[in-house]
Design an enzyme around this catalytic site. Structure first.
Site, PDB file in Angstrom:
ATOM      1  N   SER B 154       0.843  -1.196   0.000  1.00 50.89           N
ATOM      2  CA  SER B 154       0.000   0.000   0.000  1.00 50.89           C
ATOM      3  C   SER B 154       0.886   1.255   0.000  1.00 50.89           C
ATOM      4  O   SER B 154       1.748   1.379  -0.872  1.00 50.89           O
ATOM      5  CB  SER B 154      -0.930  -0.057   1.216  1.00 50.89           C
ATOM      6  OG  SER B 154      -1.980   0.859   1.075  1.00 50.89           O
ATOM      7  N   ASP B 319      -8.620  -6.399  -4.982  1.00 48.16           N
ATOM      8  CA  ASP B 319      -8.222  -5.087  -4.454  1.00 48.16           C
ATOM      9  C   ASP B 319      -8.721  -3.998  -5.402  1.00 48.16           C
ATOM     10  O   ASP B 319      -8.227  -3.873  -6.516  1.00 48.16           O
ATOM     11  CB  ASP B 319      -6.690  -5.051  -4.315  1.00 48.16           C
ATOM     12  CG  ASP B 319      -6.180  -3.748  -3.709  1.00 48.16           C
ATOM     13  OD1 ASP B 319      -6.972  -2.803  -3.542  1.00 48.16           O
ATOM     14  OD2 ASP B 319      -4.975  -3.696  -3.400  1.00 48.16           O
ATOM     15  N   HIS B 352      -8.016  -5.133  -0.578  1.00 51.04           N
ATOM     16  CA  HIS B 352      -6.693  -4.524  -0.365  1.00 51.04           C
ATOM     17  C   HIS B 352      -6.005  -5.108   0.862  1.00 51.04           C
ATOM     18  O   HIS B 352      -4.787  -5.280   0.884  1.00 51.04           O
ATOM     19  CB  HIS B 352      -6.889  -3.013  -0.219  1.00 51.04           C
ATOM     20  CG  HIS B 352      -5.615  -2.245  -0.082  1.00 51.04           C
ATOM     21  ND1 HIS B 352      -4.637  -2.239  -1.050  1.00 51.04           N
ATOM     22  CD2 HIS B 352      -5.151  -1.451   0.914  1.00 51.04           C
ATOM     23  CE1 HIS B 352      -3.633  -1.462  -0.662  1.00 51.04           C
ATOM     24  NE2 HIS B 352      -3.917  -0.993   0.521  1.00 51.04           N
TER      25      HIS B 352
END
Lengths: 212, 380
Positions: B154, B319, B352
Site C-alpha cells: 500500500s 483489491d 486490499h
C-alpha cells in the site's frame, strides 16, 4: 552462428525441444522467454549459461510457480506486452510452441525481432503427413499428438506449416540462421536437408531468426 | 469514545539525524528524529539488510507485540525467524514514517521554532519521497551502503517505488505490494471524506486539540471506518458479516445493529487510541500528493531508466483500492527500460487488506523471490 552449430545441451528432466532451444543460445546473453510456463528454460539458461533470462507467461498459476522458484517472470501475453519493451533489449527472444496460439502471429514476430537481435520460434507443423492424410481421408479436422484438441476448443487459432513459415520469413525479411524439423518429443528429425521433406515429416519446426 | 484519553507516551527506539531534512515543500526540518526497530543480525559485509516500509496506519512494530495495542506485529506472518522475510538470514529494519505518531518527527513532535509545544496542524506537508529521504538518513546512520531489499504494501509500496527511483544504486531488490505509482481520484476522494470527518469534529479545535486536552476521536474514528471499507472487498464483507444482526436472529425494530456496523465501530474506536489526527491528515495528504510519473516529466518509465534493481510487483485480484491495472502499468513502465521484473496477481477475495493477511500464494511468492534475489546477490 551457422546452421551447422551442433546442439550440445541435453539436460535431464527438460523437454527436449527446450534443450534444442537452449543449444542455440550463447552464454551470458540476455534472453526473454515468451510463454515460459513455470520457467524451466530460463532457470536452465541462468544456471548453465549465466544468461540474464526472464519470462512472460499468461497463466497466473504458472507465473506464481516460477516466481516462487525465484525466477524473474511476469504475467502478460505476447500480443499485448512485447510492445512495452525497448528496441534491442535482448539478444534472444524465445517463443516455444506458442506462435500458433497468439492473435497476431505476424505482429508478434515483428515485435520479437524489434526488441531482440535474434528470435527462436518453435511451432507444431500443420504440414505433417498425418495431418494431411487425416484431412484428406476422413474429411475431418486432424487429431494427432501435436494437434490433439477439437477444433471448437483448440487454443491454436493460427496453425501453419514449415513451408508457410519460411514464406513469412522471406516476406518480412528475416534471415533464417538455423532451422530444424523435430518430432513431437523434440528429437531432431533427419529431414533437414530438404524443406519439402521436413514439411512432410517434421512434427515441429524450430527456427533461429535474425533481423537483416 | 468521545472522551478517549490522549495517546500514551512511549519511549521508541530512535535516532536524531544531524542536519535535519529538506522537504519537497521547501521547508527545512531542523529537528529530524527517525524511530525504528530492527530484527536479526547485520552480516559482516553489511549486505543483508531489508527495509520494510509500513502503510498509512502502520508503524515500525512489524514483527513484535505492539507497545500500545498489545497486538502481534502487523506483518508477523511475513517477517520473523523462518518467515519469508527471514530474520535468521536478513537484517530487517522498519522505521516509523516522517509525519507519523510513533516516535518519528511528525505533528506530535516539538515545533522547530517553539519547542515548548508540538507542531500540530502546523507540521509542514510531507511527501512520500520525503519519507524515503528520512529513511535513507537512517540507513546511512546504520552504516548500510546498499539495501538487499526494500519491501512494503500500500503506502509502503509507494515508498518502495520512490526508493527505487531516488536511490537505484542502493536497492538491490524492490517489492512494492498492492501499490500504485500515483494516488487515483477515487483514492483521494475517500481520503477527503475522512479528513472532512476530522475537521467537522468539535474536538478538533482547528487542529490545536492538544491545547484543549481533547482529541477529535469521533472524526478520526469515522475517517478510519470509511478507509476500512476501502480495504475490504464486497465478497469479504459478505462472507464475514452478511446481513447478520448483533444479538438477534431477525429484525426486532428495537435498536437493531448489523454485525458489520459494530465491526466498523470497533475498528474506529480502537484506532483513535493509537493514532494522532494531525498525523492522519499529514500522511493521507502525502499519499494524495504521490505521482511518480509527474516527478519524471509525466513518463513513469523515466523514473526507472537505467535501473539494475530486481522488482517483484504483487497485486490482489479483489483489491479495488490499488487494482491490478495500476500494478500492470508499473510493470509495463519497467519493461520500457528493460528492467528485471516479476509480476504476480494473487487470487484473493479479501480486497486490499489481503497483503496483511495469510495468503499462502503471496507468502510463497515473497519467499521465492527473495531467495532468488539473494542467490543473485551472492547472499547465500
Amino acid at each position: 552462428m551457422t546452421s551447422d552449430t551442433p546442439v550440445r545441451y541435453v539436460a535431464k528432466n527438460m523437454r527436449l525441444d527446450l534443450t534444442l532451444i537452449a543449444g542455440m543460445i550463447a552464454p551470458r546473453s540476455r534472453v526473454l522467454d515468451i510463454g515460459c510456463g513455470d520457467g524451466l528454460l530460463i532457470d536452465h539458461l541462468f544456471r548453465t549459461k549465466g544468461c540474464d533470462a526472464r519470462g512472460i507467461e499468461i497463466d497466473m498459476a504458472e507465473v506464481t510457480r516460477a516466481v516462487t522458484h525465484g525466477l524473474p517472470v511476469m504475467q502478460g501475453d505476447a500480443d499485448d506486452d512485447l510492445a512495452t519493451y525497448p528496441d534491442a533489449a535482448f539478444d534472444y527472444v524465445v517463443l516455444s510452441r506458442t506462435l500458433q496460439a497468439v492473435e497476431r502471429p505476424r505482429e508478434v514476430l515483428r515485435q520479437m525481432l524489434r526488441i531482440s537481435t535474434r528470435a527462436i520460434v518453435s511451432f507444431p507443423n500443420f504440414g505433417h503427413w498425418q495431418v494431411r492424410s487425416q484431412l484428406l481421408l476422413s474429411g475431418r479436422m486432424p487429431m494427432t499428438p501435436a494437434w490433439h484438441r477439437m477444433w471448437y476448443e483448440t487454443p491454436n487459432i493460427h496453425p501453419c506449416t514449415i513451408s508457410d513459415f519460411f514464406a513469412l520469413c522471406a516476406a518480412d525479411g528475416y534471415r533464417v540462421e538455423q532451422w530444424l524439423a523435430v518430432d513431437e518429443a523434440g528429437r531432431r528429425a533427419p529431414w533437414r536437408r530438404s524443406r519439402r521433406m521436413a514439411n512432410l515429416f517434421g512434427e515441429q519446426g524450430l527456427f533461429l531468426l535474425r533481423r537483416d | 469514545m468521545d472522551q478517549a484519553p490522549p495517546l500514551p507516551e512511549i519511549n521508541h527506539q530512535s535516532v536524531l539525524i544531524e542536519g535535519g531534512l529538506a522537504l519537497d515543500c521547501g521547508v527545512h526540518l531542523r529537528q529530524l528524529v527517525v524511530a525504528y526497530r530492527t530484527y536479526g543480525t547485520l552480516n559482516a559485509a553489511r549486505s543483508n539488510a531489508v527495509l520494510i516500509c509500513h502503510a498509512l496506519t502502520g508503524d515500525q512494530y512489524v514483527a513484535e507485540t505492539h507497545p500500545v495495542s498489545g497486538k502481534p506485529g502487523w506483518w508477523g506472518e511475513m517477517v520473523g525467524p523462518g518467515k519469508p522475510v527471514d530474520t535468521d538470514k536478513y537484517f530487517v529494519i522498519c522505521a516509523n514514517v516522517l509525519g507519523g505518531c510513533m516516535g518519528s518527527t511528525g505533528p506530535r513532535s516539538p515545533h522547530d521554532d517553539r519547542p515548548g509545544e508540538p507542531w500540530g496542524i502546523e507540521f509542514p506537508p510531507v511527501t512520500i519521497p520525503d519519507m524515503v529521504r528520512a529513511q535513507k538518513k537512517l540507513i546511512d546512520h546504520l552504516g548500510i551502503e546498499r539495501l538487499f531489499a526494500v519491501v512494503g504494501g500500500s503506502m509502503g509500496g509507494m515508498q518502495v517505488l520512490a526508493w527505487a527511483a531516488l536511490y537505484p544504486a542502493h536497492v538491490f531488490a524492490a517489492v512494492p505490494v498492492a501499490a500504485a505509482a500515483f494516488h487515483s481520484a477515487q483514492n483521494i476522494a475517500f481520503h477527503e471524506v475522512g479528513r472532512q470527518a476530522i475537521f467537522a469534529d468539535p474536538d478538533f479545535h482547528a487542529g490545536r486539540y492538544w491545547q484543549h486536552e481533547a482529541i477529535p476521536a469521533r472524526g478520526l474514528a469515522v475517517a478510519r471506518m470509511t478507509a476500512h471499507i476501502t480495504y475490504l472487498s464486497e465478497a469479504a464483507l459478505s462472507r464475514k458479516f452478511g446481513r447478520k444482526l448483533r444479538g438477534a436472529d431477525s429484525l426486532t425494530w428495537f435498536g437493531d445493529r448489523f454485525e458489520v456496523e459494530s465491526y466498523l465501530e470497533h475498528q474506529g474506536s480502537s484506532f483513535v487510541r493509537r493514532f494522532d489526527a494531525n498525523s492522519y491528515l499529514t500522511i493521507t495528504r502525502a499519499m494524495d500528493f504521490f505521482d511518480l510519473a509527474a516527478d519524471h516529466g509525466g513518463v513513469l518509465a523515466e523514473a526507472f531508466r537505467g535501473t539494475k534493481t530486481r522488482f517483484l510487483l504483487v497485486s490482489f485480484s479483489s483489491d479495488w483500492l490499488f487494482p491490478t491495472a495500476q500494478c500492470r502499468a508499473i510493470a509495463r513502465a519497467l519493461n520500457h527500460v528493460a528492467a528485471n521484473v516479476s509480476f504476480v496477481e494473487i487470487d484473493s477475495d479479501k480486497g486490499h487488506d489481503a497483503f496483511l493477511l495469510d495468503e499462502p500464494d503471496f507468502t510463497r511468492t515473497m519467499r521465492g523471490f527473495l531467495a532468488g534475489a539473494a542467490e543473485a546477490a551472492g547472499l547465500t
